[in-house]
Design a protein around this motif. Structure first.
Motif, PDB file in Angstrom:
ATOM      1  N   ASP A  16       1.102  -1.200   0.010  1.00 46.24           N
ATOM      2  CA  ASP A  16       0.059  -0.081  -0.004  1.00 46.24           C
ATOM      3  C   ASP A  16       0.914   1.229  -0.061  1.00 46.24           C
ATOM      4  OD1 ASP A  16      -1.335   2.443   1.837  1.00 46.24           O
ATOM      5  OD2 ASP A  16      -2.749   0.966   0.958  1.00 46.24           O
ATOM      6  N   ASN A  17       0.786   1.989  -1.215  1.00 41.87           N
ATOM      7  CA  ASN A  17       1.671   3.275  -1.237  1.00 41.87           C
ATOM      8  C   ASN A  17       1.018   4.360  -0.462  1.00 41.87           C
ATOM      9  OD1 ASN A  17       4.165   3.043  -2.500  1.00 41.87           O
ATOM     10  ND2 ASN A  17       3.057   2.669  -4.383  1.00 41.87           N
ATOM     11  N   ASN A  18       0.897   4.095   1.087  1.00 44.34           N
ATOM     12  CA  ASN A  18       0.460   5.062   1.729  1.00 44.34           C
ATOM     13  C   ASN A  18      -0.878   5.765   1.228  1.00 44.34           C
ATOM     14  OD1 ASN A  18       0.933   7.081   3.988  1.00 44.34           O
ATOM     15  ND2 ASN A  18       1.622   8.579   2.794  1.00 44.34           N
ATOM     16  N   SER A  19      -1.819   4.867   1.028  1.00 43.59           N
ATOM     17  CA  SER A  19      -3.216   5.472   0.648  1.00 43.59           C
ATOM     18  C   SER A  19      -3.882   6.055   1.681  1.00 43.59           C
ATOM     19  CB  SER A  19      -3.860   4.222   0.264  1.00 43.59           C
ATOM     20  OG  SER A  19      -4.099   3.581   1.160  1.00 43.59           O
ATOM     21  N   SER A  20      -4.745   7.122   1.425  1.00 43.68           N
ATOM     22  CA  SER A  20      -5.408   7.981   2.471  1.00 43.68           C
ATOM     23  C   SER A  20      -7.010   7.518   2.494  1.00 43.68           C
ATOM     24  CB  SER A  20      -5.345   9.193   2.345  1.00 43.68           C
ATOM     25  OG  SER A  20      -5.595   9.737   0.785  1.00 43.68           O
ATOM     26  N   ASP A  21      -7.312   6.527   2.021  1.00 40.41           N
ATOM     27  CA  ASP A  21      -8.734   6.180   1.749  1.00 40.41           C
ATOM     28  C   ASP A  21      -9.325   5.273   2.991  1.00 40.41           C
ATOM     29  OD1 ASP A  21      -7.558   4.117   1.059  1.00 40.41           O
ATOM     30  OD2 ASP A  21      -8.409   3.776  -1.030  1.00 40.41           O
ATOM     31  N   GLY A  22      -8.278   4.909   4.084  1.00 42.37           N
ATOM     32  CA  GLY A  22      -8.890   3.956   4.894  1.00 42.37           C
ATOM     33  C   GLY A  22      -8.574   2.657   4.741  1.00 42.37           C
ATOM     34  N   SER A  23      -7.777   2.528   3.811  1.00 40.69           N
ATOM     35  CA  SER A  23      -7.713   0.974   3.457  1.00 40.69           C
ATOM     36  C   SER A  23      -6.847  -0.007   4.243  1.00 40.69           C
ATOM     37  CB  SER A  23      -6.467   0.929   2.266  1.00 40.69           C
ATOM     38  OG  SER A  23      -7.226   1.428   0.982  1.00 40.69           O
ATOM     39  N   LYS A  24      -6.000   0.666   5.319  1.00 37.22           N
ATOM     40  CA  LYS A  24      -5.406  -0.235   6.411  1.00 37.22           C
ATOM     41  C   LYS A  24      -6.226  -0.704   7.370  1.00 37.22           C
ATOM     42  CE  LYS A  24      -1.390  -0.125   9.233  1.00 37.22           C
ATOM     43  NZ  LYS A  24      -0.243   0.787   9.864  1.00 37.22           N
ATOM     44  N   GLU A  25      -7.224   0.391   7.682  1.00 34.97           N
ATOM     45  CA  GLU A  25      -8.243  -0.069   8.512  1.00 34.97           C
ATOM     46  C   GLU A  25      -9.239  -1.053   7.854  1.00 34.97           C
ATOM     47  OE1 GLU A  25      -7.557   3.090   7.790  1.00 34.97           O
ATOM     48  OE2 GLU A  25      -6.408   3.465   9.740  1.00 34.97           O
ATOM     49  N   PHE A  26      -9.668  -0.921   6.836  1.00 35.88           N
ATOM     50  CA  PHE A  26     -10.522  -1.812   6.163  1.00 35.88           C
ATOM     51  C   PHE A  26     -10.034  -3.018   6.104  1.00 35.88           C
ATOM     52  CE2 PHE A  26     -12.420  -3.528   2.572  1.00 35.88           C
ATOM     53  CZ  PHE A  26     -13.879  -3.546   2.303  1.00 35.88           C
ATOM     54  N   PHE A  27      -8.697  -3.323   5.568  1.00 33.62           N
ATOM     55  CA  PHE A  27      -8.243  -4.797   5.633  1.00 33.62           C
ATOM     56  C   PHE A  27      -7.608  -5.227   6.719  1.00 33.62           C
ATOM     57  CE2 PHE A  27      -7.905  -3.147   1.012  1.00 33.62           C
ATOM     58  CZ  PHE A  27      -8.679  -4.188   0.328  1.00 33.62           C
ATOM     59  N   LYS A  28      -7.681  -4.748   7.871  1.00 33.37           N
ATOM     60  CA  LYS A  28      -6.942  -5.011   9.043  1.00 33.37           C
ATOM     61  C   LYS A  28      -7.298  -6.429   9.637  1.00 33.37           C
ATOM     62  CE  LYS A  28      -6.267  -3.782  14.002  1.00 33.37           C
ATOM     63  NZ  LYS A  28      -6.838  -2.727  14.827  1.00 33.37           N
ATOM     64  N   ASP A  29      -8.711  -6.764   9.495  1.00 37.92           N
ATOM     65  CA  ASP A  29      -9.199  -8.026   9.984  1.00 37.92           C
ATOM     66  C   ASP A  29      -9.807  -8.967   8.714  1.00 37.92           C
ATOM     67  OD1 ASP A  29      -8.596  -7.263  12.609  1.00 37.92           O
ATOM     68  OD2 ASP A  29     -10.307  -6.094  12.796  1.00 37.92           O
ATOM     69  N   ARG A  30      -9.505  -8.395   7.543  1.00 35.46           N
ATOM     70  CA  ARG A  30      -9.936  -9.396   6.503  1.00 35.46           C
ATOM     71  C   ARG A  30      -8.786 -10.097   5.690  1.00 35.46           C
ATOM     72  NH1 ARG A  30     -13.241  -4.768   6.505  1.00 35.46           N
ATOM     73  NH2 ARG A  30     -15.410  -5.032   6.381  1.00 35.46           N
ATOM     74  N   PHE A  31      -9.055 -11.052   4.850  1.00 38.76           N
ATOM     75  CA  PHE A  31      -7.890 -11.826   3.958  1.00 38.76           C
ATOM     76  C   PHE A  31      -6.718 -12.168   4.665  1.00 38.76           C
ATOM     77  CE2 PHE A  31     -10.435  -8.752   1.228  1.00 38.76           C
ATOM     78  CZ  PHE A  31     -10.815  -9.889   0.421  1.00 38.76           C
ATOM     79  N   ALA A  32      -6.670 -13.029   5.760  1.00 39.81           N
ATOM     80  CA  ALA A  32      -5.673 -13.655   6.803  1.00 39.81           C
ATOM     81  C   ALA A  32      -4.632 -14.034   5.991  1.00 39.81           C
ATOM     82  CB  ALA A  32      -6.198 -14.546   7.635  1.00 39.81           C
ATOM     83  N   GLY A  33      -4.772 -14.675   4.871  1.00 40.46           N
ATOM     84  CA  GLY A  33      -3.839 -15.236   4.093  1.00 40.46           C
ATOM     85  C   GLY A  33      -2.848 -14.426   3.249  1.00 40.46           C
TER      86      GLY A  33
END
Length: 365
Positions: A16-33
């Motif tokens: 993630d190239n320092n996105s500012s759309d909340g991607s980190k929070e959104f993917f935090k508990d998704r796609f464990a693999g």
């Protein structure tokens, strides 16, 4: 992507190239693999992919844009073709945009002086199937036939780790654009063959990284092309390219100014999804779960188990997986002249776009 990896041994690495759309929070508990690398600044396409390459342990490497959707059998088909070819350097696939239209940048020729002149002057657009005038997109080669080509798009580039060990990965001098041309060039120059594989089609929503058709995009794109020319071509060619690109930017600036003067701003002309009669292809339970979210954007919703006998009044279709597989989604988008959105199983959003100049519009549900 996870569905395409189901029957093969694979690892999925995402930068993630320092996105500012909340991607980190959104993917935090998704796609464990999936292994995420969260960068503190936008370091560009080449550097980000090279960081992931250092983490990769596989024999085959796939560089893939985030604004893509793969059919379930895509990677299996590509790997089978890869193993059957001798000296294969990099493999690309057939791409369509969010409206189902073929993207000519799926296969390209190297940007020689004449090829680049034809591209920038508009001759390529006027004669899209000419071997001489449309060499930038190899317009003379059928889009539905596999062929050896020069350049593959960075949106989907499959190669062998041994090839990258031999020629190097992306040149980090390129921040965005032309890094795929440079890598394709170096791979071919080293004696390998680059292939356009037409037996698998993916969706590539254009415009996610930058807004196309803007002067800023034009400058960045052709600035990257000039960097490629300076790296691989002689001084005389460099001078010609510099002049050609400078003239093209001036012309683009003038045309852009004229276009703004005549641009229509009437809000009534804007796309209004709420006015569309929308068909949702899904199971009954899935429809019940997503209907409240869909009603934020679509006021006229109908549900069906399939796309048989679509009413003439339908203008928008929402295809829900797993009722419709990603492979069937891609097939249907090319057969029907409608506006499509896609809902992946287990997610709380839909994505789609109306044409190749539009980014993938993500709508949270």
């Amino acid at each position: 992507m996870t569905k395409a990896c189901k029957n093969i041994e694979a690892e999925i690495l995402v930068a993630d190239n320092n996105s500012s759309d909340g991607s980190k929070e959104f993917f935090k508990d998704r796609f464990a693999g999936v292994k995420f690398t969260w960068l503190k600044e936008n370091i560009g396409f080449a550097k980000a992919n090279n960081i992931l390459l250092q983490q990769a342990s596989g024999e085959k490497i796939l560089f893939l844009n985030p604004d893509t959707i793969l059919p379930e059998d895509c990677l299996e088909k590509c790997l089978q073709f890869f193993s059957a070819q001798k000296d294969l350097g990099v493999l690309g696939v057939r791409m369509i945009d969010g409206s189902g239209k073929y993207l000519p940048e799926s296969k390209r020729g190297f940007p020689s002086v004449f090829t680049s002149f034809c591209k920038m002057s508009g001759l390529t657009r006027l004669f899209p199937h000419s071997k001489l005038l449309a060499n930038y997109y190899l317009g003379h080669l059928p889009e539905n036939k596999t062929n050896e080509v020069d350049v593959l798009a960075g949106a989907f580039m499959m190669t062998d780790k041994k090839v990258l060990d031999a020629v190097g990965s992306f040149d980090e001098s390129f921040f965005m654009y032309a890094e795929d041309i440079d890598l394709s060039y170096r791979i071919q120059k080293a004696g390998y063959k680059n292939y356009y594989f037409a037996n698998s089609t993916i969706i590539h929503f254009k415009g996610e990284s930058t807004q196309k058709e803007t002067l800023q995009y034009f400058r960045v794109f052709y600035g990257a092309m000039l960097l490629f020319v300076k790296k691989h071509y002689c001084k005389a060619v460099q001078i010609f390219f510099t002049l050609l690109i400078s003239v093209a930017i001036v012309v683009k600036s003038v045309l852009g100014g004229i276009k703004k003067l005549f641009k229509k701003t009437n809000e009534a002309l804007e796309k209004k999804y709420t006015a569309n009669k929308t068909l949702v292809v899904s199971g009954a339970d899935d429809f019940q779960n997503i209907q409240p979210g869909l009603q934020q954007y679509f006021s006229q919703l109908e549900r069906a188990d399939g796309l048989n006998n679509i009413a003439p009044t339908i203008t928008t279709v929402i295809l829900c997986e797993p009722t419709v597989s990603f492979k069937d989604v891609i097939t249907l988008m090319q057969q029907q002249q409608l506006e499509f959105f896609i809902h992946a199983a287990g997610t709380k959003s839909i994505v789609g776009s109306s044409d190749k100049k539009s980014s993938g519009d993500g709508m949270p549900l």
